[in-house]
Design a protein around this motif. Structure first.
Motif, short mmCIF file in Angstrom:
data_model
loop_
_atom_site.label_atom_id
_atom_site.label_comp_id
_atom_site.label_asym_id
_atom_site.label_seq_id
_atom_site.Cartn_x
_atom_site.Cartn_y
_atom_site.Cartn_z
N THR A 1026 -2.20 70.57 48.70
CA THR A 1026 -0.57 70.58 48.06
C THR A 1026 -0.82 70.99 46.72
OG1 THR A 1026 -0.27 68.49 47.82
CG2 THR A 1026 0.39 69.33 49.93
N MET A 1027 -1.91 70.95 46.24
CA MET A 1027 -2.07 71.17 44.67
C MET A 1027 -2.09 72.58 44.09
SD MET A 1027 -1.85 68.32 43.15
CE MET A 1027 -2.23 69.01 41.60
N ASP A 1028 -1.23 72.94 43.30
CA ASP A 1028 -1.60 74.52 42.61
C ASP A 1028 -2.08 74.31 41.22
OD1 ASP A 1028 -1.28 76.93 41.71
OD2 ASP A 1028 0.92 77.21 42.00
N TRP A 1029 -3.33 74.56 41.02
CA TRP A 1029 -3.93 73.86 39.72
C TRP A 1029 -3.73 74.80 38.85
CZ3 TRP A 1029 -6.07 69.50 39.35
CH2 TRP A 1029 -6.55 68.79 40.54
N GLN A 1030 -3.00 76.11 39.09
CA GLN A 1030 -2.45 76.95 37.88
C GLN A 1030 -1.44 76.51 37.06
OE1 GLN A 1030 -2.28 81.32 38.75
NE2 GLN A 1030 -3.38 81.02 40.70
N ASP A 1031 -0.79 75.59 37.59
CA ASP A 1031 0.48 74.74 36.79
C ASP A 1031 -0.30 74.16 35.48
OD1 ASP A 1031 2.00 75.58 38.74
OD2 ASP A 1031 2.24 73.76 39.60
N PHE A 1032 -1.39 73.77 35.65
CA PHE A 1032 -2.00 72.86 34.30
C PHE A 1032 -2.53 74.05 33.33
CE2 PHE A 1032 -2.65 70.46 37.94
CZ PHE A 1032 -2.46 68.93 37.41
N PHE A 1033 -2.52 75.26 33.63
CA PHE A 1033 -2.92 76.24 32.79
C PHE A 1033 -1.75 77.02 31.97
CE2 PHE A 1033 -6.60 75.61 35.01
CZ PHE A 1033 -7.58 75.58 34.08
N GLN A 1034 -0.38 76.57 32.18
CA GLN A 1034 0.70 77.15 31.77
C GLN A 1034 1.30 76.70 30.62
OE1 GLN A 1034 3.84 77.00 34.85
NE2 GLN A 1034 2.95 78.24 36.20
N LEU A 1035 1.73 77.47 29.56
CA LEU A 1035 2.20 76.82 28.27
C LEU A 1035 3.45 75.89 28.77
CD1 LEU A 1035 2.38 80.07 26.22
CD2 LEU A 1035 0.72 78.28 26.33
N SER A 1036 3.79 74.99 27.76
CA SER A 1036 4.75 73.90 28.05
C SER A 1036 5.98 74.60 28.26
CB SER A 1036 4.72 73.12 26.68
OG SER A 1036 3.47 72.52 26.55
N LEU A 1075 -11.19 73.43 35.37
CA LEU A 1075 -11.89 74.52 35.73
C LEU A 1075 -12.53 74.55 37.23
CD1 LEU A 1075 -13.25 75.94 32.11
CD2 LEU A 1075 -11.07 76.63 33.59
N THR A 1076 -13.18 73.60 37.53
CA THR A 1076 -13.77 73.46 38.90
C THR A 1076 -12.72 73.40 39.77
OG1 THR A 1076 -15.61 72.16 37.87
CG2 THR A 1076 -15.23 71.78 40.14
N ALA A 1077 -11.61 72.74 39.74
CA ALA A 1077 -10.59 72.62 40.83
C ALA A 1077 -9.77 74.34 41.05
CB ALA A 1077 -9.62 71.95 40.50
N VAL A 1078 -9.86 75.03 39.83
CA VAL A 1078 -9.36 76.29 39.84
C VAL A 1078 -10.02 77.23 40.61
CG1 VAL A 1078 -8.40 78.21 38.37
CG2 VAL A 1078 -7.63 75.96 37.74
N SER A 1079 -11.49 77.11 40.09
CA SER A 1079 -12.67 77.99 40.86
C SER A 1079 -12.47 77.87 42.24
CB SER A 1079 -13.82 77.63 40.00
OG SER A 1079 -13.79 78.16 38.69
N GLU A 1080 -12.58 76.51 42.64
CA GLU A 1080 -12.62 76.19 44.05
C GLU A 1080 -11.38 76.79 44.64
OE1 GLU A 1080 -13.10 72.16 44.86
OE2 GLU A 1080 -15.23 71.98 44.06
N GLN A 1081 -10.28 76.77 44.06
CA GLN A 1081 -8.76 77.26 44.69
C GLN A 1081 -8.99 78.62 44.69
OE1 GLN A 1081 -5.15 76.60 42.59
NE2 GLN A 1081 -4.23 75.70 44.55
N ARG A 1082 -9.45 79.34 43.67
CA ARG A 1082 -9.34 80.71 43.58
C ARG A 1082 -10.52 81.14 44.59
NH1 ARG A 1082 -13.63 83.55 41.05
NH2 ARG A 1082 -13.08 85.66 40.51
N GLU A 1083 -11.52 80.69 44.82
CA GLU A 1083 -12.47 81.20 46.13
C GLU A 1083 -11.89 81.13 47.28
OE1 GLU A 1083 -16.00 79.36 45.28
OE2 GLU A 1083 -16.68 80.45 43.31
N LYS A 1084 -11.24 79.89 47.35
CA LYS A 1084 -10.63 79.51 48.84
C LYS A 1084 -9.36 80.46 49.26
CE LYS A 1084 -8.85 75.84 51.58
NZ LYS A 1084 -8.58 74.24 51.68
N GLU A 1085 -8.42 80.78 48.21
CA GLU A 1085 -7.27 81.30 48.62
C GLU A 1085 -7.42 82.82 48.08
OE1 GLU A 1085 -4.07 79.43 46.53
OE2 GLU A 1085 -4.27 77.46 47.25
N LYS A 1086 -8.43 83.22 47.44
CA LYS A 1086 -8.85 84.82 47.16
C LYS A 1086 -7.57 85.08 46.25
CE LYS A 1086 -12.53 84.58 49.70
NZ LYS A 1086 -13.79 84.59 49.05
#
Length: 1313
Positions: A1026-1036, A1075-1086
């Motif tokens: 359920t986690m969307d790791w891209q939320d952690f890279f958005q500006l406040s 970055l590890t979590a984002v990379s894994e999500q990126r590879e998994k969800e393409k």
């Protein structure tokens, strides 16, 4: 005509014709030859020179008192020269040699000329020894003796020559008795005695010598059995007194020598040997005076005005002050010879001392110059004078400094004959005058005596028994002296002396006196030393330790070896008495240590063995009293009282002691007392692994005692509670013996013991315990209830004052935290269940007991970290959950939080099965923490709770405690507080660097960042779908409120850039996890991240700036982050053209080349610092489009510089990998490839050698950490846990394998090429 040698006519010397005697070959030719006086030819004796001597003419010349002295001298010289020829002597012997005797004697009595007299004496001596018949020699003595005894000549110069000649003759022949030729010995003796009264010192000296020789050759009136009519006593007294008077009056050493000593003996010495002094002293009135001084002297009767002993004392003073050491020695020997006989009266020696002879001897000793013979004689005389103690002590005190110098000299020589005398005199002085010694003298004597004891240890000859015993006695007197305690160096000397004395006595144990005196010294050192150094605790402690060590190292092992060898009872008692004194007089620590060492060395067995060898009352008393003292030191001051009360009634046989336990004491009060004593000895004996007899027999006797005296006596009047506790413990110890037969145990006795524990509420843990017995008690489920109360009492005592409960010895101790931890380690008992159930059973209002119990369990974890698994498996979570819902006390929460942290940080994740209870604990902690989160108030307690949350989140990645983790992750107040604190910190900008772990803000920030790292890992494990790791890279301003802890990437980058060293470390780990979590999500969800290139470039800028950061973990994390960011090249996420043209990456590569080629590059630790940059170089070389500046950076010269600076020891797998990529990219020429091949071969050998030397040790990631008294230790635990799970950090663990693998890949690629 042959020339004439000697002729005499009218006072002129005429020449005599030489002729040969009848026995010569020319006898016929010389038959008619004669001298001018017409003497017969038979009177002439031919000489070897061709002349002849007419005996008649020579006699006439010598007999003429008017003859010129030079004529006589010439004739004597001719005769002296002639008798040197053996042939002349033979011819003279065949003629009439006796014709020369009378003329020569007459000439000696006629001439006053001293040279001529000396010439005559020499000629007479030569004629007596040249080989003429013995009758000639005897004739000389007879005529001279007759001349002297006739009284024809007055005492004159000529008489002196006659005396001297007689002395020479009496001294010239040792083969037979020359004095036998004296016809009238009595007349000669009387004449000589009267002559002693003459004023001439020379004549007196000659007379003394002749009398001395006559005495030696038994030519005195005392030797004639027919002299019954002569008053020999009177003559002896006269001779003795005249000799002493002569000695007193003379000022010449030669006269004194004649009177006192001539080599083998002397006149006075001979007289002393004949008892003349004894007889004279007996008749003398010591201290009185003879008033008949006006009475004339008749014949040889002499009257003196002073007592003989005083005259003797005055007479020897002159010789004692002489410069002739031989005379001094002989005088001292005379004194010793006279007064050392058994018949000597003490008053005579006392009179010598009163006449100051001791002072004179001390003066001789002072000026002796270490001449051995003189020292020996002086000390012999002083030792003799010392028998007059009362008058001698004062003189001895005056001569004490001189005596010390001599003592130093004689003790330096092994086996010196007068060592004993010197030591005895010193001992006598310091015994009678203890205050006479100065501090320096005390120290000097101690050094000397220590040297005596040290001698056998240095390989020298053993000290004789008398010297050894005197040295021990003297040392004891030194210890008792008033100034001894003021000498610093004396303490070390005492230690060395007592130790060496014991060693020396044990090496020669065939001499019991040595051992007894060494023990005497050791006892005095212990008692006097402790009293003397009571003001100096360090010196006293060192002295005690040394003596205890001496007893344990030397005496106790020797005692155990020789006890069966038939030693004297006195020695055995002496050793036991010494040990007993150490136990009684020593400090508590040393005495207890000594007692423990004794019982650990089978002292009970040795004691009863001695009692079997020596069944005396004295030995029995000593053994039982000492055993009581041992028990006092082991258990307490009153525990041995039971033995002291009844030891006279105790049997000597240990089997009989055991037998007493089976008897009933109800009708015999004395039996009860004896049984208590037996139980006490058996208790201590069994504690230390000894047995009076077989273990089963002991168990049977003990059970019989319980059945007879405990089960039948419900009131338990056998003893006080302490005794009952010891009984129970003894029973448990015997039952726990693995060698006893458990099948023979009495269940009825066991039930009685259990009832005793439950009903009497015995304090079983207040006595000395054996771990084996304690374990047996905790294995009995029937008594867990009473034991739980005892454990709770222990926790109360321990928590209140932990220092009060400490280990007593290796096998006997009071219950302490270590013992409980050991029981938990063993696992085969109910201790863990007991502790956990106690915590469950405590009700509300007993917060103090809860705190005590939890503190105790926390300390158990400090000792045995593995106990955390035991606690967890036995339901500690349930107990803690119940405590949290039972009380809201802040102190209880803090105490339990610390315990929870210890359990979580040390336990294995597989033991956390009670997720529901852990959820309740976390909810209570969150509830307790929320009020502080509102005000952002964080202290030590809050940091500890956050650390607990971090650990729970960590374990959620192992699929345990996930519900509790969700409660933490989804707590909005916690998430908001974390973000708020981080944003506040980021606003500080560059000033953030000053806020490290030592500041409150920095400390709180670190704990929250650690919580965030573990929350990221937990989110990845718990909410992976359920986690969307891209939320952690958005500006406040672009993001929506998050339901979990969410620190934005740009805030992490700010912390990474501006933060302190530890903040950078944790922040880099946060960024890596994101970055590890984002990379894994990126590879998994393409699905590509929707970040702007500028956003990514800012992150790259921060990470690339830390590639060369000093902390290796931080730089490694940044390298891993940078690799992941640059790895998104193919997807078009980044403007790779901009990256390829980046001047910063070029500078990083140039820095790497310069560092690797620098001469300082010499070790792997140096290249490890550049490993991140090396990884980046590898990454750039693998890019589809390698940046153009790589060719210029990795030029031939740069690579050659690196190779020249590289060695097999500094080579790493990353370097080999870098060279492989350079080889693939054709950056290496042939020479460089060959150089690498050679280097890799050497490196391979080195790696194989290193692997063979290394031990493979698998480490648990849960390291034992000390009690976290502050948050610094808690933080350390979390960081270690963080790093242990970092795969980039753990890459170095397999460096050898990776290095060999990379070398193989390089060589394979080269082979293919």
């Amino acid at each position: 005509m042959l020339p004439r040698i000697v002729g005499y006519d009218g006072g002129e010397v005429s020449r005599m014709e030489e002729y040969l005697d009848d026995g010569d070959d020319n006898e016929s030719e010389m038959a008619d030859a004669a001298c001018e006086k017409g003497h017969r030819p038979s009177m002439a004796v031919a000489t070897a020179e061709g002349g002849a001597i007419c005996l008649a003419c020579l006699s006439a010349l010598l007999s003429d008192p008017r003859a010129l002295t030079h004529h006589v001298s010439y004739a004597l010289s001719q005769l002296s020269a002639a008798i040197r020829c053996p042939e002349f002597v033979r011819r003279l012997a065949d003629r009439q040699p006796h014709l020369l005797v009378s003329p020569l004697v007459r000439a000696l009595a006629s001439f006053d000329d001293e040279p001529l007299a000396r010439q005559l004496i020499d000629l007479v001596s030569d004629l007596s020894r040249c080989g003429l018949p013995c009758s000639v020699f005897g004739d000389f003595i007879t005529r001279i003796a007759d001349f002297l005894s006739s009284g024809a000549l007055a005492w004159s110069r000529r008489q002196f020559f006659m005396l001297h000649c007689l002395g020479v003759l009496l001294n010239s022949c040792n083969e037979y008795n020359p004095a036998a030729h004296i016809r009238d010995k009595a007349a000669l003796f009387s004449t000589l005695v009267v002559g002693l009264q003459l004023p001439s010192e020379e004549i007196r000296g000659e007379i003394m010598f002749v009398l001395y020789k006559m005495s030696l050759q038994q030519a005195t009136p005392w030797d004639d059995e027919n002299n019954h009519d002569i008053d020999l006593s009177s003559k002896g007294n006269s001779l003795l007194q005249l000799s002493l008077e002569a000695l007193l009056k003379t000022q010449k050493d030669d006269v004194r020598i004649n009177c006192v000593a001539i080599y083998p003996a002397a006149l006075l010495m001979v007289l002393a040997g004949r008892g003349a002094f004894d007889n004279s002293f007996e008749n003398d009135q010591i201290g009185g005076f003879n008033r008949e001084i006006d009475k004339p002297i008749h014949g040889d009767e002499v009257v003196f005005s002073s007592p003989l002993i005083e005259m003797f004392a005055d007479a020897i003073k002159g010789p004692l002050l002489s410069s002739d050491s031989q005379l001094q020695t002989s005088t001292l020997d005379l004194v010793f010879h006279i007064f050392s006989s058994g018949a000597t009266c003490l008053k005579k020696i006392q009179a010598l001392v009163e006449n100051n002879i001791a002072d004179y001897v001390f003066e001789v000793l002072r000026l002796s110059g270490n001449r051995d013979s003189l020292i020996i004689s002086c000390l012999q005389v002083l030792n003799l004078l010392a028998t007059a103690e009362e008058v001698f002590i004062q003189r001895l005190a005056i001569g004490f400094p001189t005596l010390l110098a001599v003592l130093r000299y004689v003790t330096e020589i092994p086996l010196h004959p007068v060592q004993n005398h010197a030591l005895k005199l010193v001992w006598t002085c310091i015994t009678n005058c203890p205050g006479i010694m100065s501090i320096s003298q005390v120290e000097e004597i101690a050094v000397i005596l220590t040297g005596i004891f040290r001698r056998p240890d240095m390989g020298e000859l053993a000290v004789v028994s008398e010297t050894f015993t005197l040295a021990c006695s003297t040392f004891v007197e030194i210890l008792r002296s008033p100034s001894a305690c003021n000498i610093q160096q004396l303490a070390k000397l005492i230690q060395e002396a007592s130790r060496n004395a014991v060693i020396a006595s044990l090496s020669s144990y065939e001499d019991p006196d040595k051992l007894l005196y060494s023990l005497y010294l050791l006892k005095e050192v212990y008692t006097c030393g402790i009293e003397g150094y009571s003001h100096a605790s360090c010196a006293r402690k060192e002295l005690e330790e040394n003596i205890v060590e001496t007893c344990l190292t030397y005496l106790l092992p020797w005692f155990g070896r020789v006890i069966d060898g038939g030693q004297d009872e006195e020695i055995v008692l002496g050793i036991m008495e010494t040990f007993h004194i150490v136990l009684l007089a020593g400090s508590e620590i040393q005495a207890q240590h000594f007692a423990e060492s004794l019982v650990s060395s089978s002292w009970f067995s040795l004691s009863f063995g001695c009692l079997g060898l020596f069944p005396t009352d004295q030995m029995k008393t000593r053994i039982y009293l000492m055993l009581s003292s041992v028990i006092d030191r082991l258990l307490g001051s009153d525990f041995g009282e039971s033995i002291r009360d009844c030891y006279p009634n105790l049997p000597s046989d240990p089997l009989e002691l055991i037998y007493l336990l089976g008897q009933s004491y109800l009708d015999d009060p004395l039996m009860a007392s004896c049984q208590c004593a037996v139980l006490m000895m058996l208790y201590v004996n069994t504690l230390y692994g000894e047995r009076f007899t077989d273990g089963n027999q002991v168990l049977a006797s003990l059970e019989q005692y319980i059945l007879v005296n405990v089960s039948s006596n419900s009131s338990c009047e056998i003893a006080h509670s302490m005794m009952l506790s010891q009984l129970v413990h003894l029973y448990a110890l015997v039952r726990s013996d693995p060698f006893s037969c458990q099948s023979l145990c009495s269940m009825e006795a066991e039930k009685s013991v259990f009832c005793l524990i439950a009903e009497m509420e015995l304090d079983l843990f207040s006595v000395g315990l054996h771990p084996r017995a304690v374990k047996w008690l905790f294995q009995q489920e029937e008594i867990m209830k009473p034991l739980s109360y005892l454990v709770l009492n222990f926790c109360r005592s321990y928590s209140t004052n932990k220092a009060q409960i400490c280990t007593q010895s290796n096998c006997i101790k009071l219950l302490d935290i270590q013992m409980i931890a050991d029981l938990i380690v063993s696992g085969d008992n109910f201790v863990t269940e007991l502790l956990v159930s106690l915590l469950k059973e405590l009700e509300e209002g007993r917060e103090d007991d809860i705190s005590h119990l939890v503190n105790t369990m926390t300390d158990i974890l400090n000792i045995f970290p593995g106990a955390s698994d035991e606690f967890s498996l036995h339901g500690i979570a349930e107990a803690l959950n119940r405590v949290f819902y039972l009380t809201h006390d802040a102190l209880i929460i803090k105490t339990c939080s610390l315990f929870i942290f210890k359990v979580l940080s040390l336990a294995n994740h597989e033991t956390f099965s009670q997720d529901k209870n852990w959820l309740g604990i976390i909810l209570k902690l969150l509830e307790h923490l929320r009020p502080k989160l509102v005000h952002y108030s964080f202290g030590q307690e809050e940091h500890l709770i956050i650390a607990i949350f971090s650990l729970v989140l960590h374990y959620s990645t192992r699929q345990v405690l996930q519900e509790a983790s969700k409660a933490i992750l989804l707590d909005e107040s916690l998430a908001f507080a974390v973000v708020k604190v981080v944003q506040t910190a980021c606003e500080k900008g560059p000033a953030l660097n000053a806020y490290d772990e030592a500041t409150p803000i920095g400390e709180t920030l670190i704990f929250l960042l650690l919580l965030y790292v573990f929350s990221l890992r937990s989110l990845h494990a718990v909410f992976q779908e359920t986690m969307d790791w891209q939320d952690f890279f958005q500006l406040s301003e672009e993001s929506h409120p998050s339901s979990v802890i969410c620190i934005k990437c740009h805030d992490i980058c700010r912390l990474l850039h501006f933060g302190s060293s530890i903040v950078k470390l944790v922040s880099s780990q946060c960024l890596l996890e994101l970055l590890t979590a984002v990379s894994e999500q990126r590879e998994k969800e393409k699905k590509e991240p929707n970040w702007s290139a500028r956003y990514v470039e800012s992150v790259i800028t921060v990470t690339e700036g830390l590639l060369f950061y000093g902390d290796f973990t931080t730089s490694t994390n940044c390298r891993a982050c940078l690799s992941m960011l640059l790895g998104w090249e193919k997807s078009g996420s980044l403007d790779m053209k901009a990256i390829g043209n980046s001047r910063w990456f070029g500078l990083v590569m140039e820095e790497l080349i310069m560092s690797l080629a620098a001469p300082s590059f010499a070790s792997r630790s140096f290249i490890n610092q550049h490993k991140p940059a090396a990884h980046m170089a590898i990454f750039f070389l693998k890019m589809d489009k390698v940046p153009s500046w790589m060719k210029s950076v990795f030029s031939d010269s740069s690579i050659s510089g690196i190779l020249n600076n590289l060695s097999a020891c500094s080579l790493t797998s990353d370097m080999v990998k870098l060279f492989r990529e350079l080889r693939v990219g054709k950056y290496l020429n042939k020479e460089q490839v060959d150089a690498l091949h050679n280097l890799f071969q050497v490196c391979r050998k080195q790696v194989y050698k290193d692997i063979s030397r290394e031990e493979v040790v698998e480490e648990n990631i849960h390291k034992v950490i000390k009690t976290p008294d502050d948050t610094g230790d808690v933080c350390t635990v979390l960081i270690q846990l963080l790093l242990s799970s970092n795969r980039h950090y753990n890459e170095i663990k397999s460096e050898h394998e990776k290095l060999l693998e990379e070398i193989d890949l390089f060589l394979q690629f080269s082979t293919i090429q």
